[in-house]
Each structure stands twice: as C-alpha cells, then as structure tokens.
Motif scaffolding. Structure first.
Motif, PDB file in Angstrom:
ATOM      1  N   UNK A 246      -6.333 -13.276  -2.883  1.00  0.00           N
ATOM      2  CA  UNK A 246      -6.999 -13.305  -1.569  1.00  0.00           C
ATOM      3  C   UNK A 246      -6.767 -12.042  -0.872  1.00  0.00           C
ATOM      4  N   UNK A 247      -5.347 -11.729  -0.848  1.00  0.00           N
ATOM      5  CA  UNK A 247      -4.661 -10.422  -0.097  1.00  0.00           C
ATOM      6  C   UNK A 247      -4.507  -9.361  -1.017  1.00  0.00           C
ATOM      7  N   UNK A 248      -5.482  -9.267  -2.002  1.00  0.00           N
ATOM      8  CA  UNK A 248      -5.276  -8.163  -2.919  1.00  0.00           C
ATOM      9  C   UNK A 248      -5.291  -6.865  -2.354  1.00  0.00           C
ATOM     10  N   UNK A 249      -5.799  -6.484  -1.255  1.00  0.00           N
ATOM     11  CA  UNK A 249      -6.043  -5.175  -0.645  1.00  0.00           C
ATOM     12  C   UNK A 249      -4.787  -4.722   0.078  1.00  0.00           C
ATOM     13  N   UNK A 250      -3.967  -5.669   0.241  1.00  0.00           N
ATOM     14  CA  UNK A 250      -2.583  -5.356   0.690  1.00  0.00           C
ATOM     15  C   UNK A 250      -1.491  -5.017  -0.115  1.00  0.00           C
ATOM     16  N   UNK A 251      -1.873  -4.936  -1.520  1.00  0.00           N
ATOM     17  CA  UNK A 251      -1.036  -4.718  -2.374  1.00  0.00           C
ATOM     18  C   UNK A 251      -0.935  -3.395  -2.721  1.00  0.00           C
ATOM     19  N   UNK A 252       0.162  -2.949  -3.374  1.00  0.00           N
ATOM     20  CA  UNK A 252       0.274  -1.535  -4.034  1.00  0.00           C
ATOM     21  C   UNK A 252      -0.292  -1.481  -5.447  1.00  0.00           C
ATOM     22  N   UNK A 253      -0.469  -0.459  -5.888  1.00  0.00           N
ATOM     23  CA  UNK A 253      -1.248  -0.522  -7.362  1.00  0.00           C
ATOM     24  C   UNK A 253      -0.371  -1.117  -8.181  1.00  0.00           C
ATOM     25  N   UNK A 254       0.878  -1.048  -8.227  1.00  0.00           N
ATOM     26  CA  UNK A 254       1.657  -1.602  -9.493  1.00  0.00           C
ATOM     27  C   UNK A 254       1.852  -3.221  -9.226  1.00  0.00           C
ATOM     28  N   UNK A 255       1.605  -3.590  -8.112  1.00  0.00           N
ATOM     29  CA  UNK A 255       1.770  -5.152  -7.735  1.00  0.00           C
ATOM     30  C   UNK A 255       0.106  -5.814  -8.072  1.00  0.00           C
ATOM     31  N   UNK A 256      -1.058  -4.899  -8.099  1.00  0.00           N
ATOM     32  CA  UNK A 256      -2.135  -5.367  -8.415  1.00  0.00           C
ATOM     33  C   UNK A 256      -2.349  -5.507  -9.947  1.00  0.00           C
TER      34      UNK A 256
END
Length: 331
Positions: A246-256
C-alpha cells in the motif's frame, strides 16, 4: 582520515563480536541438534560419508554442494555429526549477521537487535533442523546485497553456492530480476510476471513429483498439515506484504525488490499448498526478507513503526509455534 580510521575499527569490532556470538550459538545448537526432527537423516548420511560408503552422486535428498561440504567435514571431524553441524551453523549464522550489519547501514545495535529477531523466529527451523537451507538462505541474501551494490559476479557466485546447498534457493534469482525491474520503474510489470509465474507453478506440480521421489511422499502426508490462506503462517506475512505494498512508494529500491520477493513466497506457497512441505519451505525462505525490509528504514515515521509492529507479530508467532505449539525439537 582519523574519522575513517575510527569507523573501520568499529566495523572490525562488530565483525569480531558477531563471529564470537555465532560461535557461542553454534556450540549451543550442537548440543540441541540431536533432539531435532531431521537430525537422524543427516546423521545417517554423515556416517555414510565418513565411512566412505556415500559418493557425491548418491542420495536424492542432499544437494551436490552439501555433499561436497560433508566430504570435507568428514576429513576434519569424521563420524561426529554434531561437530560438523557446529562448524556449518557457525558459518551460516555469521554470514547472516554480516548481511544484517550491512542492511542496518553498519549500525551495530540495530543489526544485533534484528539478529536476535532472526534467532527467535527462524533459528529453530533452519539452523536447528534444515541445515542445508540455513546455509543457502545466508548465501542467498548475501548475494542479493552484493547485487544491489553492483558486485554482480560476486552475487552470481554466492547465488550458485546457495543453489548447490538447497535447490529451493533458486528463487533468489527472482530477487535479482525484481531489483532490475524496480530500478527501471517496471513495478506493475514485475507484479504481473510474478503473478503469472506463480499461477503457472501449480501446473508444474506434476513435474516436481516426477523429478523428486520425495514429493509424492510429502503429498500423501499433506492431510496431516494444515496450510493455506487461513493459516496464521500465511496470514501474518500476507498482512505484512499488503501493508508495505500500500505504501510501496515510500520504499527504497532494495526494499521494493524484497517486498516482491516476499510476494513470490506467498503466491508460490499458496499455489503449492497440496505439498505443504514445499509450500512452507518456500514461504519461510522468502519470509526472512521481512527482517531486511523493516531493518532497512530509519524509524522516523509512524509507518516505520507499523512495519516493526507487524514484524514483531511474525517473530512472536514463529517463536510460539516452533517452541510451544509444534516444537521442532523433542527431549
């Protein structure tokens, strides 16, 4: 220059600390491992290797990398399975501590806390029982860390080693692919690809049963294991995944990429629920990513602490399940 020197000494001290903590835990586990569910299988195999009655090509259960490691171990501590286990677990835990240390941005206390979370949730299932998977998981996440930091050949080598210890670790290849697509902004394409492959994996169950003679045995025992969307083992990581997507846009690339890796485990495990042993194993392998996803944040927002809360729910559930409800060891 002096500041750089201080940082290096702190890093060295952290590495040494985790080295000795891993050794202490490995010694402790070597005393407990004979009470684990899977010890007898490993003991029989290691005895055969030590006596020269097992070759690298024998045995459907053990992968070639582990067979080679057992051969080397038998030269050092022949017939002493618990001692061999100690050495392997020491390396397994140390690799994981190094991975956590780097994903914690080299913050010792943070890395140590999340290392404790790993011990409470996954130590019983991996280091105490599934020795091959324990090694593979450490190498797999280390490979992902190296890939994210541009050390691709090192990542590929570690990925190959992970695969040689446990074939299920081939899914780590998806984490590389996920990171590349995320960096290029193809998140929705990635979700579609993972979903499609996951759905098709159900059709591949018959192939797995043909290739692996143990698969049919696992399937016949499926009635004894409750596993599916209503299982807490699936529900908790599913809620964790939904919260972060839901909050994927708040995540850095490695977290995504790690969130998508967790999605791989969820969808594959649900599609393969008719063989719970495989389904649970794949989910647990990818579920370790929850530790990295939560660890790799600064804890400055309510969202960050929400991630920590959901992780603690997973950790507590696994600890209770593996120690009290369905103990993975018996005295």
């Amino acid at each position: 220059m002096a500041k750089v020197q201080v940082i290096r000494w702190k890093e060295l001290a952290s590495y040494i600390f985790f080295l000795f903590v891993s050794l202490f835990l490995a010694v402790l586990i070597s005393y407990l491992v004979p009470f684990g569910r899977d010890f007898l299988n490993y003991d029989d195999f290691y005895y055969a290797v030590s006596s020269g009655n097992a070759s690298l090509g024998e045995g459907d259960r053990f992968e070639f990398g582990f067979k080679l490691l057992a051969k080397l171990g038998a030269l050092i501590v022949p017939y002493k399975t618990a001692s061999f286990w100690l050495l392997v677990v020491w390396g397994s835990l140390y690799i994981k501590s190094v991975v956590f240390y780097h994903f914690a941005s080299r913050r010792f206390l943070k890395a140590f806390i999340f290392f404790l979370f790993y011990l409470a949730s996954f130590l019983f299932v991996f280091e105490l029982n599934q020795l091959r998977a324990a090694i593979a998981i450490g190498l797999g996440y280390f490979a992902f860390y190296k890939f994210v930091n541009g050390k691709h050949w090192t990542a590929y080598f570690c990925f190959f080693l992970a695969f040689s210890f446990h074939y299920s670790s081939i899914v780590f290849g998806i984490s590389f692919f996920a990171y590349l697509l995320v960096k290029r902004g193809y998140l929705y394409l990635l979700i579609g690809i993972i979903t499609g492959i996951g759905l098709m994996s159900r059709l591949g169950l018959s192939v797995i049963e043909t290739l692996n003679p143990l698969a049919q045995e696992y399937k016949e025992n499926a009635a004894e294991v409750e596993f599916g969307i209503r299982s807490l083992s699936v529900l908790f990581p599913l809620v964790y995944f939904i919260y972060h997507i839901i909050f994927i846009k708040r995540e850095p690339g490695e977290n995504v990429a790690m969130i998508m890796f967790l999605y791989v485990g969820l969808i594959f495990s649900l599609m393969m629920s008719s063989i719970p042993v495989y389904a649970i194993r794949i989910l647990e392998l990818t579920e370790v990513s929850c530790l990295i996803i939560t660890m790799n944040r600064r804890f400055k927002t309510i969202f960050d602490y929400g991630s920590l809360f959901l992780l603690l729910v997973i950790v507590l559930h696994k600890f209770i399940a593996f120690v009290f409800v369905n103990p993975l060891f018996s005295f």
